[in-house]
Scaffold this active site. Sequence first.
Site, mmCIF file in Angstrom:
data_model
loop_
_atom_site.group_PDB
_atom_site.id
_atom_site.type_symbol
_atom_site.label_atom_id
_atom_site.label_comp_id
_atom_site.label_asym_id
_atom_site.label_seq_id
_atom_site.Cartn_x
_atom_site.Cartn_y
_atom_site.Cartn_z
ATOM 1 C CG ASN A 49 -2.920 -5.242 -5.920
ATOM 2 O OD1 ASN A 49 -2.584 -5.490 -7.059
ATOM 3 N ND2 ASN A 49 -3.331 -4.048 -5.535
ATOM 4 C CG ASP A 50 -5.033 -8.304 -0.720
ATOM 5 O OD1 ASP A 50 -3.943 -8.525 -0.157
ATOM 6 O OD2 ASP A 50 -5.699 -7.272 -0.524
ATOM 7 C CG HIS A 82 -2.061 -1.023 0.915
ATOM 8 N ND1 HIS A 82 -1.993 -2.306 1.371
ATOM 9 C CD2 HIS A 82 -3.194 -0.927 0.176
ATOM 10 C CE1 HIS A 82 -3.068 -2.963 0.955
ATOM 11 N NE2 HIS A 82 -3.801 -2.163 0.231
ATOM 12 N NE ARG A 100 -6.004 0.325 -2.744
ATOM 13 C CZ ARG A 100 -5.589 0.341 -4.013
ATOM 14 N NH1 ARG A 100 -5.543 1.464 -4.685
ATOM 15 N NH2 ARG A 100 -5.232 -0.784 -4.612
ATOM 16 C CB CYS A 114 -9.991 -2.622 -8.718
ATOM 17 S SG CYS A 114 -10.270 -3.675 -7.293
#
Length: 749
Positions: free
Chosen positions: A637-638, A373, A479, A685
């Site tokens: 990403n995750d 992040h 976010r 995303c």
Amino acid sequence: MRPRDHTKLICDIGELSGLFSDASSLDGFLQKIVEMISQHMHSEVCSIYIYYENSNELVLRATKGLKLEAIGQVKMKLGEGLTGLALKELRPVCEKNASKSLGYRYFPDIGEEQYESFLAVPIVRGTNRIGVVVIQNSQKNYFSDEDIKVFRAITSQLANTIETAKLLISFAEKVDGPVVLESSKSLKLVKGRIGCEGFSFAPAIVYEQSAMFVSPSSEAGFRQFSLEDFYRAVQETEKQLEALQGQIEEKLADVASLIFTAQILMLKDKSFLDAIVKAIGQGINPPDAVRQIVTQYAAMFDKLPNQYLRDKKHDVLDIGNRLLENLVGVIDAQHDFYGKIVISRRIYPSDILKFSSFGVTGIILLSGGVASHLTILAVSLGLPVVFCEEPQLLKLTSGTQLILDADQGNIYIDPDVDVIESFRNKEKDRDLALKLKADVKDVTVTQDGTRVFLMANINLLGDLTTARAYKAEGIGLYRTEFPFIVRSDFPSEEEQYLIYDKLVKGMPGKEITFRTLDIGGDKVLSYYDNGREENPFLGMRSIRFSLRHKDVFAQQIRAILRAGVGANIRLMFPMISSLDEFLEAKGCVNQCIEELQQQGIECHKNPLIGMMVELPSVIEIIDELADAADFLSIGTNDFIQYMLAVDRTNEKVADFFLPHHPGVLRALYRVTQAAGRHKKDVSICGLMAHQERFVPYLLGIGIRKLSVDARYLHKMQKAFECADLKTAQKETQNLLSQKFIRDIEDLLK
Ligand code: PEP
Ligand code: MG
């Protein structure tokens, strides 16, 4: 003519470029390239000439086939000979019968006369002339049109690396200044991994965890100061912090007000000030009293169990340094970050906000991963970031000039004039490129007319300006947690409402997807003690936190629903692992709507409610989830982190973070298929969404909506405009049928 395997050559060159890392391997690297090319092309000669702008000369730097003594000796002006012509006119020059060609320049004694077939291909990056690769063969008419095409691909692939090589050569030849590193005299270039693109030419400042106090000049060090001097320094420091705060209000409206809270609070803290005053009262010279008490406070922070809180001692040291500076006058301004490139072992997302507000121009980190992040925030702030594993950088003297080329992931230490000049040109090119970007269109369609929706990821309200400039069709991911992580307490419903209201008003009429609080992992709240977690990414993260703290969750949902009145808003839950979890979270939203209505508070009454696909567990139950949710958004990403067990913040395992792993590609396909069966909107995303090489694959699996950081919108529009659906679908089927990562890599090239 012997057959030539072009694909293999392209792959091998790519691999070789990837291996190139430091100055010591430079000559060998260039030599390997020419040998590899001549072997693959079955050509008798292959040479690389490097172009030097200052002398306007091409110089032979590596050869296979010509006499090795010629290296460094054979030179020609831009435009001179066929080689010079290729670079001057930025086009390949191919001669079937070179010795008869008018432009041919013959060099005696290098063994070139018997080679009649001649092909020179310029190496160019942007508008930068880098050099020329030349291949020659004694057989006439040896090179085909196909060879020329492939060669152009190879030289463009090599351009970045050879540009680096070129800079290194100039280091090696011209740098005779002071050695900047204590223990590695040869360290002139460090290759790292790109965190956030961009570049900066600025002095370094090493931000070390152990950094203590600024040291006074000897004159100031012996002076006796008074209690009044100390109070004056306190007032001065307070003023400076408030001014700093004011300066950044505009840029970081949603988070600015809290960036310096810790320092300002400390400065107003009676016990802290009293302790210093007491020490002064005991006869200690005020600068020493400040050092003594600040050291005690820093030591107390050091003992805290939570790493994040331990690192807060920097705030204490920062205050100490500011006080000292104002007390004895500017000394060794170690903490003056303005216009500097920060080198640090580790920082937190909140630090990056601070650095941005201090006017830092780039960051080099020895830990952290490209999908962290921190990186995401750096993109919002436009701060170039490079991750690397070179601990020697921490030994650099502060003030050492650096070029941080985060477009390439390169760090140049104490560059010489030529290198600097070359980067200045790059800067101009970039300004030009930015101007050209103004041609962004309102809508995105592929060549065959398939409509694609490009949305923006918003991390800070400041991103809205870029999103609007690049005509984002909405916000695909907001976010919400960033305003949370820099505060000293949970923001109230009202404070959140004000931020969300600005967001909604900033994108009138467009679809806005609010992702509910996603803290934990690498996003830590200083004011919430989660206890010690060995694996925070597998801990009390994200929706787990929200469902555990329903009061915090409800306040956020209420604020979103209130800000969303009359707007096209959607709510999305992060890190959903099961249908149960999704329905529980959805139940909270419905309860908030009911309560707001009962209380007579205006709110959005039926927002779409969706979830992020980020965990492998949801793949097996994706049909049920696609049925229950209004939409799905894939957070790659995750998803990649959890599917492949690769910590997204760990630089050491970054090579294992593979969006193109066959397991990942097939799983994402299952998600889009399920969404299709249930007629639900599906978007993507994560960072994969802005990687152009995945455009055909994403189109092929049915993705029509992507959300990317605003600065990538334009390049993604261009990429989709070049794509064709049918071709993409065919390529996708091929990709999905592959079982080896390596084969997928080849196909993606
Ligand atoms: C993701 O995981 O891909 C995502 C978009 O969410 P974040 O990067 O904020 O975790
Ligand atoms: Mg995520």
